[in-house]
Write a protein that holds these residues in place. Structure first.
Motif, PDB file in Angstrom:
ATOM      1  N   ALA A  13       0.476  -0.964  -0.265  1.00 57.19           N
ATOM      2  CA  ALA A  13       0.657   0.067   0.194  1.00 57.19           C
ATOM      3  C   ALA A  13       1.074   1.454   0.459  1.00 57.19           C
ATOM      4  N   LEU A  14       2.155   1.300   0.622  1.00 60.32           N
ATOM      5  CA  LEU A  14       2.847   2.906   0.398  1.00 60.32           C
ATOM      6  C   LEU A  14       3.649   2.539  -0.162  1.00 60.32           C
ATOM      7  N   ASN A  20       1.486   7.159  -6.150  1.00 59.58           N
ATOM      8  CA  ASN A  20       0.313   7.762  -7.341  1.00 59.58           C
ATOM      9  C   ASN A  20       0.182   8.704  -6.236  1.00 59.58           C
ATOM     10  N   THR A  21       0.717   9.311  -6.277  1.00 60.19           N
ATOM     11  CA  THR A  21       1.788  10.802  -5.792  1.00 60.19           C
ATOM     12  C   THR A  21       1.404  11.493  -7.023  1.00 60.19           C
ATOM     13  N   LEU A  22       1.351  11.426  -7.838  1.00 65.82           N
ATOM     14  CA  LEU A  22       2.245  12.386  -9.926  1.00 65.82           C
ATOM     15  C   LEU A  22       0.272  12.254  -9.718  1.00 65.82           C
ATOM     16  N   SER A  23      -0.097  12.967 -10.088  1.00 66.78           N
ATOM     17  CA  SER A  23      -1.476  12.486 -11.824  1.00 66.78           C
ATOM     18  C   SER A  23      -1.283  12.690 -12.921  1.00 66.78           C
ATOM     19  N   VAL A  24      -0.519  11.394 -13.774  1.00 62.49           N
ATOM     20  CA  VAL A  24      -0.231  11.853 -14.502  1.00 62.49           C
ATOM     21  C   VAL A  24      -0.979  13.076 -15.719  1.00 62.49           C
ATOM     22  N   ASP A  25      -2.070  12.230 -15.787  1.00 57.20           N
ATOM     23  CA  ASP A  25      -2.648  13.784 -17.398  1.00 57.20           C
ATOM     24  C   ASP A  25      -2.806  14.554 -16.606  1.00 57.20           C
ATOM     25  N   THR A  26      -2.847  14.720 -15.502  1.00 55.73           N
ATOM     26  CA  THR A  26      -3.158  16.983 -14.593  1.00 55.73           C
ATOM     27  C   THR A  26      -1.996  17.175 -14.475  1.00 55.73           C
ATOM     28  N   GLY A  27      -1.114  16.459 -13.726  1.00 54.79           N
ATOM     29  CA  GLY A  27       0.785  16.877 -13.197  1.00 54.79           C
ATOM     30  C   GLY A  27       1.011  17.378 -12.612  1.00 54.79           C
ATOM     31  N   ALA A  45      13.167  11.498  -3.915  1.00 55.96           N
ATOM     32  CA  ALA A  45      12.287  10.138  -3.626  1.00 55.96           C
ATOM     33  C   ALA A  45      10.916  10.652  -5.211  1.00 55.96           C
ATOM     34  N   VAL A  46      11.463  11.493  -5.823  1.00 51.76           N
ATOM     35  CA  VAL A  46      10.755  11.818  -7.394  1.00 51.76           C
ATOM     36  C   VAL A  46      11.572  10.581  -8.127  1.00 51.76           C
ATOM     37  N   GLU A  47      12.791  10.075  -8.431  1.00 53.90           N
ATOM     38  CA  GLU A  47      13.426   9.110  -8.951  1.00 53.90           C
ATOM     39  C   GLU A  47      13.099   8.016  -8.475  1.00 53.90           C
ATOM     40  N   LEU A  48      12.668   7.985  -6.868  1.00 48.91           N
ATOM     41  CA  LEU A  48      11.987   6.146  -7.039  1.00 48.91           C
ATOM     42  C   LEU A  48      10.547   5.784  -6.677  1.00 48.91           C
ATOM     43  N   ARG A  49      10.046   7.638  -7.040  1.00 44.42           N
ATOM     44  CA  ARG A  49       8.161   7.288  -7.604  1.00 44.42           C
ATOM     45  C   ARG A  49       8.398   6.697  -9.224  1.00 44.42           C
ATOM     46  N   TRP A 129      -1.950   4.844 -13.122  1.00 40.86           N
ATOM     47  CA  TRP A 129      -2.422   5.245 -12.395  1.00 40.86           C
ATOM     48  C   TRP A 129      -1.883   3.993 -11.326  1.00 40.86           C
ATOM     49  N   ALA A 130      -0.798   3.297 -10.211  1.00 40.66           N
ATOM     50  CA  ALA A 130      -0.474   2.318  -9.387  1.00 40.66           C
ATOM     51  C   ALA A 130      -1.711   1.501  -8.966  1.00 40.66           C
ATOM     52  N   TYR A 131      -2.021   0.284  -9.217  1.00 40.77           N
ATOM     53  CA  TYR A 131      -3.562  -0.293  -8.537  1.00 40.77           C
ATOM     54  C   TYR A 131      -2.971  -1.839  -8.465  1.00 40.77           C
ATOM     55  N   TYR A 132      -3.318  -2.182  -7.893  1.00 37.42           N
ATOM     56  CA  TYR A 132      -3.512  -3.873  -6.530  1.00 37.42           C
ATOM     57  C   TYR A 132      -4.715  -4.863  -7.834  1.00 37.42           C
ATOM     58  N   ASP A 133      -3.440  -6.167  -8.478  1.00 33.94           N
ATOM     59  CA  ASP A 133      -4.688  -7.116  -9.894  1.00 33.94           C
ATOM     60  C   ASP A 133      -5.279  -7.889  -8.435  1.00 33.94           C
ATOM     61  N   ARG A 134      -6.178  -7.847  -8.862  1.00 35.98           N
ATOM     62  CA  ARG A 134      -6.993  -8.300  -7.665  1.00 35.98           C
ATOM     63  C   ARG A 134      -7.743  -9.513  -8.722  1.00 35.98           C
ATOM     64  N   SER A 135      -7.451  -9.614  -9.785  1.00 31.24           N
ATOM     65  CA  SER A 135      -8.348 -10.745 -10.725  1.00 31.24           C
ATOM     66  C   SER A 135      -7.614 -11.884 -10.814  1.00 31.24           C
ATOM     67  N   PRO A 136      -9.074 -13.018 -10.972  1.00 31.87           N
ATOM     68  CA  PRO A 136      -8.272 -14.098 -10.814  1.00 31.87           C
ATOM     69  C   PRO A 136      -6.991 -14.814 -11.476  1.00 31.87           C
ATOM     70  N   ALA A 137      -7.185 -14.025 -12.573  1.00 30.77           N
ATOM     71  CA  ALA A 137      -5.403 -14.402 -13.703  1.00 30.77           C
ATOM     72  C   ALA A 137      -4.695 -13.590 -13.249  1.00 30.77           C
ATOM     73  N   ALA A 138      -5.138 -12.602 -12.151  1.00 35.47           N
ATOM     74  CA  ALA A 138      -4.462 -11.865 -12.689  1.00 35.47           C
ATOM     75  C   ALA A 138      -3.460 -10.770 -14.291  1.00 35.47           C
ATOM     76  N   ARG A 139      -4.559 -10.882 -15.001  1.00 32.98           N
ATOM     77  CA  ARG A 139      -4.389  -9.755 -16.305  1.00 32.98           C
ATOM     78  C   ARG A 139      -4.949  -8.925 -16.111  1.00 32.98           C
ATOM     79  N   GLY A 140      -5.859  -7.961 -15.240  1.00 31.86           N
ATOM     80  CA  GLY A 140      -5.383  -7.079 -15.706  1.00 31.86           C
ATOM     81  C   GLY A 140      -4.463  -5.320 -16.071  1.00 31.86           C
TER      82      GLY A 140
END
Length: 161
Positions: A13-14, A20-27, A45-49, A129-140
């Protein structure tokens, strides 16, 4: 982009929060305010992100930008991690105080749990955007099917017409 998905489990989650601290579409960039960083710590931190975003794009089947994973490996290589055992005999990974240290511990937790490969970045170039893929086959592929997925499917449909 996405507010529909539940956060990634455990320490991942961290990682998700950082990416997700950066919104790519809006900047819109909330990294400094959200993590209380400035100066060289903010630059690192920007480099790490962005290096983490590259790894998450790789999880989603995209090629990581040249050098991004080397950058990530370099930033994580200096993270001091220690295993500490409590009175009940439970072992836990303890990180140093820096953001890269905490991210390294979160990644180690995700690797041990087998959840790290399910943390992805949205395939939409204007999202990522970062997200956790919970789909059964992990193919999201998208952070949300209703927004980014629908746009991609509509573009594919229109290109056939």
């Amino acid at each position: 982009m996405s507010g529909e998905r539940a956060p990634a489990p455990g320490g991942l989650a961290l990682v998700e929060e950082l990416v997700n601290t950066l919104s790519v579409d809006t900047g819109d960039d909330r990294l400094a305010a959200q993590f209380g960083l400035s100066g060289p710590a903010l630059a690192e931190a920007v480099e790490l992100r962005e290096a983490l975003r590259a790894a998450l794009l790789a999880h989603a089947g995209h090629q990581a930008p040249a050098g991004a994973l080397d950058t990530l490996n370099g930033l994580l290589a200096t993270a001091p991690l220690t295993v500490r055992v409590d009175a009940e005999g439970t072992a836990a990974l303890v990180a140093g105080g820096g953001l890269a240290d905490r991210i390294a511990a979160a990644l180690a937790e995700g690797i041990a749990a087998g959840t790290w490969p399910r943390l992805k970045a949205c395939a939409a170039e204007d999202c990522q955007w970062a997200y956790y893929d919970r789909s059964p086959a992990a193919r999201g592929r998208w952070c949300t099917m209703s927004v980014c997925g629908a746009r991609a499917k509509m573009r594919t449909y229109r290109s056939r017409s």
